[in-house]
Enzyme design. Structure first.
Site, short mmCIF file in Angstrom:
data_model
loop_
_atom_site.label_atom_id
_atom_site.label_comp_id
_atom_site.label_asym_id
_atom_site.label_seq_id
_atom_site.Cartn_x
_atom_site.Cartn_y
_atom_site.Cartn_z
N ASN A 14 -3.15 -5.81 -6.39
CA ASN A 14 -3.93 -5.88 -5.16
C ASN A 14 -3.04 -6.56 -4.11
O ASN A 14 -2.59 -7.69 -4.32
CB ASN A 14 -5.20 -6.71 -5.43
CG ASN A 14 -6.04 -6.86 -4.19
OD1 ASN A 14 -5.54 -6.91 -3.06
ND2 ASN A 14 -7.33 -6.94 -4.39
N PHE A 44 0.86 -1.20 0.00
CA PHE A 44 0.00 0.00 0.00
C PHE A 44 0.90 1.25 0.00
O PHE A 44 0.84 2.08 0.90
CB PHE A 44 -0.96 0.02 1.21
CG PHE A 44 -1.75 -1.24 1.40
CD1 PHE A 44 -2.95 -1.43 0.73
CD2 PHE A 44 -1.30 -2.24 2.26
CE1 PHE A 44 -3.69 -2.60 0.91
CE2 PHE A 44 -2.03 -3.41 2.44
CZ PHE A 44 -3.23 -3.59 1.78
N CYS A 51 -4.92 2.88 9.95
CA CYS A 51 -5.48 4.23 10.09
C CYS A 51 -6.98 4.17 10.36
O CYS A 51 -7.68 5.17 10.26
CB CYS A 51 -5.18 5.06 8.84
SG CYS A 51 -5.91 4.40 7.35
N ASP A 110 0.90 -1.03 -4.96
CA ASP A 110 -0.34 -0.27 -4.77
C ASP A 110 -1.29 -0.63 -5.90
O ASP A 110 -0.87 -0.95 -7.01
CB ASP A 110 -0.07 1.24 -4.76
CG ASP A 110 -1.17 2.02 -4.05
OD1 ASP A 110 -0.96 2.44 -2.89
OD2 ASP A 110 -2.25 2.20 -4.65
N1 SAH Z 1 1.90 4.03 2.65
C1 SAH Z 1 1.41 5.20 1.94
C2 SAH Z 1 -0.04 5.54 2.24
C3 SAH Z 1 -1.01 4.40 2.03
S1 SAH Z 1 -2.65 4.90 1.78
C4 SAH Z 1 2.33 6.38 2.22
O1 SAH Z 1 3.31 6.25 2.96
O2 SAH Z 1 2.07 7.47 1.70
C5 SAH Z 1 -3.38 3.44 1.21
C6 SAH Z 1 -3.03 3.06 -0.21
O3 SAH Z 1 -3.56 1.77 -0.44
C7 SAH Z 1 -3.60 3.94 -1.30
O4 SAH Z 1 -2.56 4.41 -2.10
C8 SAH Z 1 -4.52 3.01 -2.13
O5 SAH Z 1 -4.43 3.25 -3.52
C9 SAH Z 1 -3.96 1.66 -1.79
N2 SAH Z 1 -4.87 0.50 -1.84
C10 SAH Z 1 -6.12 0.39 -1.37
N3 SAH Z 1 -6.55 -0.89 -1.47
C11 SAH Z 1 -5.53 -1.60 -2.00
C12 SAH Z 1 -5.34 -2.97 -2.32
N4 SAH Z 1 -6.30 -3.88 -2.10
N5 SAH Z 1 -4.16 -3.35 -2.83
C13 SAH Z 1 -3.17 -2.46 -3.05
N6 SAH Z 1 -3.30 -1.15 -2.74
C14 SAH Z 1 -4.46 -0.73 -2.24
#
Ligand code: SAH
Length: 391
Positions: free
Chosen positions: A272, A223, A333, A245
């Site tokens: 994913n 993520f 979060c 992501d």
């Molecule tokens: N770690 C990041 C913030 C994460 S926010 C930082 O340091 O800035 C959460 C992220 O998860 C978002 O970018 C969103 O696009 C992604 N996301 C949501 N569901 C997801 C999934 N099932 N698989 C991969 N990414 C996902």
């Protein structure tokens, strides 16, 4: 000024510093324009405080902390100046920071993030929405070098306040992107397409923690959004940092950020995370550090069970990719999932896999997102760092 009468014995939480008066705590719900300034009083005439009243919302009054006579540009100038003074003390010298963290700055329903000379504003409540011009004027007064003010009023919660969703520039010339420096790393923030206000400023300090653990290590940043943790790991000398992501825009931005900083040891893939981690387990991969920073899994109490299932699966799968000595960084979060709930999940999943987790560090949202003790709603980010002990 409109006076709102509290039902008997409803004042205790408010006197202890909570800033929301719920609908069913008022003895009457008089008709008024959403966002009208009102005084909340007890039956014996005691003034609990002043706040924005919204007869449409379950949160009927959002108190402003004290007895406020009027809300105008000068009111916001005073609050923004106080907020800026605090940020300059707790996080000096940052080109990007959160100026206003809602209730924690006694401005319920208002979020303001500063990205160099651009301010991004979110108004979650009718009172703040009504004072948009005052907010713009006050920002221009407190930050005379500001180039643009953008609103990102796209949160679904606005509907509960009877507000429509809106986004775009509200003052100045909005640039296509803003370049900021965080932890010595150049990050390009795309105000328009970026998630939240453009970037996740709340993990700033936690990214340093991951960076410091990374020299010579292989780091998987799940993520990753525009690269936050992976870029910090790569900058600190990780052997390899891979970010995952599901958003193509985020992955593209992360790759561009790696290039901007000449970090050839960082790579990003669109996938994913749930599926990708499972495939990595099946392929027999092992990593030195796995970072989990998923989006919020529950916005309401009914969704907590699903959130717990999500965290359980993610953390269990991540642990399978770690050898003894490996490090699991588990963040959440979801405001409704407390740190002790998250610890419990990790305890159970580690036990299932017969792994011993050792807690090395616990963090939270960066101090420009301060927590108002009387309002647990202002505390949302958990950040736990474990290693795996034993054989
Ligand atoms: N770690 C990041 C913030 C994460 S926010 C930082 O340091 O800035 C959460 C992220 O998860 C978002 O970018 C969103 O696009 C992604 N996301 C949501 N569901 C997801 C999934 N099932 N698989 C991969 N990414 C996902």
């Amino acid at each position: 000024m409109l006076e709102l009468l509290l039902r008997p014995r409803e004042e205790r939480r408010l006197l202890e510093g909570h800033l929301w008066v719920f609908r069913d705590e008022l003895s009457k719900i008089p008709d008024a324009e959403p966002g009208t300034l009102a005084r909340v009083v007890t039956r014996d005439g005691y003034v609990v405080g002043t706040g924005f009243y919204n007869p449409l919302s379950k949160i009927a009054v959002r108190l402003l902390g004290g007895d406020v006579e009027r809300v105008d540009t000068a009111f916001f100038v005073e609050r923004f100046t106080a907020a800026l003074t605090l940020r300059a003390r707790v996080l000096p010298g940052e080109s990007a920071f959160r100026l206003i963290h809602g209730e924690s700055d006694l401005l319920s329903g208002l979020i303001i993030d500063l990205y160099a000379d651009v301010a991004v504003v979110q108004m979650l409540a009718a009172g703040m929405d009504r004072h948009r011009d005052d907010i713009v004027n006050a920002l221009r007064t407190v930050f005379p070098n500001l180039k643009a003010i953008v609103e990102k009023n796209t949160m679904q919660t606005r509907k509960k306040e009877g507000l429509e969703l809106r986004e775009g520039g509200i003052w100045g010339d909005v640039p296509e992107f803003v370049d900021i420096i965080e932890n010595g790393i150049k990050i390009r923030v795309d105000i328009t397409t970026g998630q939240k206000t453009g970037y996740f400023l709340d993990q700033k300090v936690n990214r340093r923690v991951v960076g410091a653990l990374s020299p010579g290590k292989r780091v998987l940043d799940c993520f990753c959004n525009v690269g936050g943790f992976a870029l910090n790991a790569a900058q600190q000398g990780a052997a390899e940092a891979i970010g995952i992501d599901s958003s193509q825009a985020a992955v593209d931005a992360a790759m561009a950020n790696a290039e901007r900083n000449e970090l050839t040891n960082a790579r990003f893939v669109k996938a994913n995370v749930f599926d990708d981690l499972r495939q990595r387990v099946d392929a027999g991969e092992t990593w030195d550090i796995v970072v989990l920073d998923p989006p919020s899994f529950a916005k309401s109490r009914t969704a907590i069970k699903g959130a717990i299932a999500g965290y359980s699966e993610l953390n269990r799968t991540a642990m399978k990719l770690l050898a003894p000595g490996g490090i699991l960084v588990s963040s959440s979060c979801t405001q409704l999932v407390s740190e002790s709930m998250l610890l419990d999940i990790l305890y159970r999943e580690a036990a299932r896999l017969k792994r011993r987790l050792r807690l090395l560090h616990r963090g939270e949202q960066a101090p420009d997102h301060p927590i108002l003790l009387a309002m647990p709603e202002t505390q949302y980010l958990k950040f736990l760092v474990f290693d795996i002990v034993g054989t």
